[in-house]
Scaffold this active site. Structure first.
Site, PDB file in Angstrom:
ATOM      1  N   HIS A 195       0.815  -1.209   0.000  1.00 64.59           N
ATOM      2  CA  HIS A 195       0.000   0.000   0.000  1.00 64.59           C
ATOM      3  C   HIS A 195       0.847   1.257   0.000  1.00 64.59           C
ATOM      4  CE1 HIS A 195      -3.103  -2.947   0.895  1.00 64.59           C
ATOM      5  NE2 HIS A 195      -3.799  -2.146   0.122  1.00 64.59           N
ATOM      6  N   ARG A 302     -10.375   4.031  -1.547  1.00 62.44           N
ATOM      7  CA  ARG A 302      -9.876   3.302  -0.377  1.00 62.44           C
ATOM      8  C   ARG A 302     -10.085   4.187   0.849  1.00 62.44           C
ATOM      9  NH1 ARG A 302      -5.500   1.907  -4.176  1.00 62.44           N
ATOM     10  NH2 ARG A 302      -5.268  -0.346  -4.266  1.00 62.44           N
ATOM     11  N   ARG A 338     -15.340   1.988  -1.137  1.00 60.59           N
ATOM     12  CA  ARG A 338     -15.066   0.689  -0.510  1.00 60.59           C
ATOM     13  C   ARG A 338     -15.062   0.871   1.001  1.00 60.59           C
ATOM     14  NH1 ARG A 338      -9.416  -2.382  -1.435  1.00 60.59           N
ATOM     15  NH2 ARG A 338      -8.651  -0.822   0.029  1.00 60.59           N
ATOM     16  N   GLU A 439     -10.864 -10.824  -4.286  1.00 56.26           N
ATOM     17  CA  GLU A 439      -9.420 -10.749  -4.059  1.00 56.26           C
ATOM     18  C   GLU A 439      -8.921 -11.891  -3.174  1.00 56.26           C
ATOM     19  OE1 GLU A 439      -8.461  -7.019  -2.189  1.00 56.26           O
ATOM     20  OE2 GLU A 439     -10.251  -7.034  -0.952  1.00 56.26           O
ATOM     21  N   ASN A 462      -4.174  -7.211  -6.526  1.00 58.67           N
ATOM     22  CA  ASN A 462      -3.032  -7.085  -5.604  1.00 58.67           C
ATOM     23  C   ASN A 462      -3.070  -8.186  -4.548  1.00 58.67           C
ATOM     24  OD1 ASN A 462      -2.646  -4.755  -7.019  1.00 58.67           O
ATOM     25  ND2 ASN A 462      -3.538  -3.441  -5.469  1.00 58.67           N
ATOM     26  N   ASP A 463      -4.257  -8.339  -3.957  1.00 55.46           N
ATOM     27  CA  ASP A 463      -4.385  -9.388  -2.958  1.00 55.46           C
ATOM     28  C   ASP A 463      -4.604 -10.755  -3.599  1.00 55.46           C
ATOM     29  OD1 ASP A 463      -4.046  -8.345  -0.329  1.00 55.46           O
ATOM     30  OD2 ASP A 463      -5.819  -7.133  -0.668  1.00 55.46           O
ATOM     31  N   ARG A 473       2.701  -9.623  -0.577  1.00 58.02           N
ATOM     32  CA  ARG A 473       2.878  -8.493  -1.498  1.00 58.02           C
ATOM     33  C   ARG A 473       3.826  -7.418  -0.986  1.00 58.02           C
ATOM     34  NH1 ARG A 473      -3.208  -5.780  -1.319  1.00 58.02           N
ATOM     35  NH2 ARG A 473      -2.255  -3.865  -2.019  1.00 58.02           N
ATOM     36  N   CYS A 510      -9.635  -3.559 -10.224  1.00 62.27           N
ATOM     37  CA  CYS A 510      -9.090  -2.345  -9.606  1.00 62.27           C
ATOM     38  C   CYS A 510      -7.714  -2.580  -8.979  1.00 62.27           C
ATOM     39  CB  CYS A 510     -10.064  -1.786  -8.579  1.00 62.27           C
ATOM     40  SG  CYS A 510     -10.418  -2.934  -7.245  1.00 62.27           S
TER      41      CYS A 510
END
Ligand code: PEP
Ligand code: MG
Length: 584
Positions: A195, A302, A338, A439, A462-463, A473, A510
């Site tokens: 992040h 986010r 989100r 995810e 990403n996840d 990650r 996303c």
């Protein structure tokens, strides 16, 4: 590390694109190791300084205790008791005093005393005592921060055009540089989709992470170069190298000007297949920036940054005020808000002290799991989102869903909130779309069931990649395995898209994979409906979309889905781009 003339080139992971040339601002984490001799006449004052730090830490712990007690009850608040016990340990004080009497500064004395206690605990053959090590270290850090009169990392003194070098920067550290003219940053640890890296992209700050030991190699004030495209940092650059990078920087500026021309053009392929390119935002201030970059909405807001760098849990009205501004600014375009995705690498204080104690936070009590465990925190956010839903095209999205039961549990809370609002005569959009992020692999496997109960899904690569490939990650040591072009990932994405479409819902992406121009033809060809990307990637993705045909994209997607390894897949993509003169 390679040495060429004077240059020292460090290789890391490209986290945020761009070139930065600037002076090092070193965030020293190792300050506790600095041992200074304290003259005899100052030793009593040094002890008093230590006592004051202890008292300050005690009052912080007491505030935390009260806060947890208010929100979560006494059982949770007792976590803070452990800290107070360590703080009051007479042996700690005795050992620090002894070292100060011998002429050692309070910081180093504390470091040595804490180290001694940890060694003692480590030698006890009992897992309970072994685990207390983290608590002791934590208490030590808090006292140390107060000895230095600062909370955590102090980025306030950062000069304009500095390059921040640190062992690590947390997402909340990175958010706190917003509004300052930071040229770039580089860290010892971290991965491409951490992040911290994502926030750096949002702020358009060139960054390289995972450099292993850069924080030990640089000196404050020296000039260095960050190459966020290649993932390199040049220390001690020669005048020839500086000139080379200055030219590269100028080229980059002219490319940006070129890409800006695409701003008002629609994103459609040469055979008129339209695709929406939305922006991911991490902060409410970003809306003017993304509109300026040509975004046609926000595909991922986010909201967890609202919870960063604070000691209290945000209340409904605070959420509302923030969303109100964002929704006003983005209208008439849509926004997907989100619900908070805290935990994992996005830890926050907020009084939820136990968040930091998980040995495997990415698999722990994060995100929707936290929302369901602490519904009172979740409800404040849901109420605010519902209240702004009448002001624009607002959609709601749950992160980290791993099974249908979680979707149902979250929706049950949402329905209850709706009932409350109706009773209170507060307006909201009864038809607000509710979607989930896909995810977690298990959610992808049962996508057919989930798709029936939601209005849309968005793939969080990403996840998803982290969990599917078992690659943390944020861990630079395994970053080489973090591979979006792994056949398992591509085939899984295709399945999610197909199942979503079978259920007649839209499928968005996303994660950072959506913002990588090299992957655009393949993702497009797999049939995704929407892309949501970092602001800096809107124009580069639009450029690719406008230079390919949807038919060709489908062909290459079908082709790569049959290949067995990512090397062959990447080769196929390179060939596709070369033959069409596409520069990714
Ligand atoms: C993702 O996991 O792909 C995603 C977009 O969410 P985040 O990066 O915030 O975890
Ligand atoms: Mg995620």
């Amino acid at each position: 590390m390679s040495v060429d003339d004077k240059d020292i080139v460090l290789e890391g992971i490209a986290a945020s694109a761009g070139i930065a040339i600037g002076k090092v601002f070193l965030l020293e984490e190792n300050f506790c190791f600095v041992c200074k001799e304290v003259p005899k006449s100052f030793r009593e004052a040094e002890k008093k300084r230590f006592d004051d730090a202890i008292e300050k830490t005690r009052s912080e712990f007491t505030i935390t205790y009260n806060r947890i007690n208010d929100v979560l009850g006494e059982n949770y608040a007792r976590i803070a008791d452990v800290y107070l016990l360590i703080l009051d340990d007479p042996t700690l004080k005795k050992n620090v005093y002894k070292l100060i009497t011998d002429g050692i500064n309070a910081e180093y004395a504390l470091f040595k005393a804490i180290d001694k206690i940890i060694h003692f605990f480590e030698n006890i053959n009992d897992s309970f005592f072994k685990e207390r090590k983290v608590d002791i270290q934590d208490v030590g850090k808090k006292i140390l921060a107060n000895l230095f009169c600062k909370k955590g990392k102090n980025l306030i003194r950062v000069d304009e055009e500095s390059i921040i070098i640190a062992n690590n920067l947390t997402p909340s550290d990175t958010v706190s540089v917003r509004g300052k003219k930071i040229a770039g940053f580089a860290t010892d640890i971290g991965g491409k989709t951490s992040h911290t890296a994502i926030i750096a992209q949002g702020l358009a700050i060139p960054a390289v992470v995972g450099l292993k030991n850069i924080s030990l190699l640089v000196k404050a004030g020296e000039t260095i170069i960050i190459d966020g495209d290649k993932g390199e940092v040049v220390l001690n650059p020669s005048s020839k190298t500086l000139l080379h990078y200055k030219n590269k920087y100028d080229l980059q500026l002219s490319r940006t000007v070129e890409l800006e021309k695409l701003k008002n053009l629609i994103s459609e392929t040469t055979d008129n297949h339209k695709i929406f390119i939305f922006a991911n935002i991490d902060h409410s201030d970003e809306v003017p920036l993304i509109l300026n970059k040509g975004a046609v909405g926000i595909g991922l807001y986010r909201t967890e940054t609202i919870y960063f760098n604070r000691d209290s849990i945000p209340k409904e009205q605070e959420h509302f005020d923030i969303y109100y501004r964002v929704v006003q600014e983005i209208s008439p375009y849509a926004i997907t808000i989100r619900t908070f995705d805290l935990g994992g690498d996005k830890l926050t204080k907020m009084g939820l002290l136990n968040l930091g104690f998980e040995s495997n936070p990415s698999l722990g009590l994060r995100s929707i799991r936290l929302c369901l465990k602490y519904p009172e925190i979740f409800i404040s956010q849901l109420r605010a989102i519902l209240r702004v839903s009448v002001l624009g095209k607002v959609k709601l999205m749950y992160p980290m869903i791993s099974c249908l039961a979680e979707v149902r549990a979250a929706n049950a809370i949402l329905n209850k909130v709706k009932e409350d609002l109706r009773r209170e005569n507060i307006k909201f959009n009864e038809n607000m779309e509710v979607g989930v992020m896909i995810e977690v692999p298990s959610a992808g496997v049962v996508i057919d069931s989930i798709a029936k109960e939601v209005d849309f899904v968005s793939i969080g690569t990403n996840d998803l990649i982290q969990y599917m490939l078992a690659v943390d990650r944020v861990n630079e040591n395994v970053a080489y395995l973090y591979d979006p072009m792994h056949p398992a990932i591509l085939r899984f994405i295709k399945r999610i898209v197909d199942e979503g479409h079978k259920a007649r819902i839209k499928v968005a992406m996303c994660g950072e994979m959506a913002g990588e121009p090299k992957y655009t033809p393949v993702i497009l060809g797999m049939g995704l409906d929407e892309f949501s990307v970092s602001p800096s990637q809107i124009a580069p993705i639009k450029k690719i979309v406008r230079s390919v045909s949807f038919m060709d994209c489908k062909t290459i997607a079908d082709k790569v889905l049959k290949l067995e390894d990512s090397k062959s897949i990447l080769k196929e993509i390179d060939l596709f781009c070369e033959t069409r003169d596409i520069n990714t």
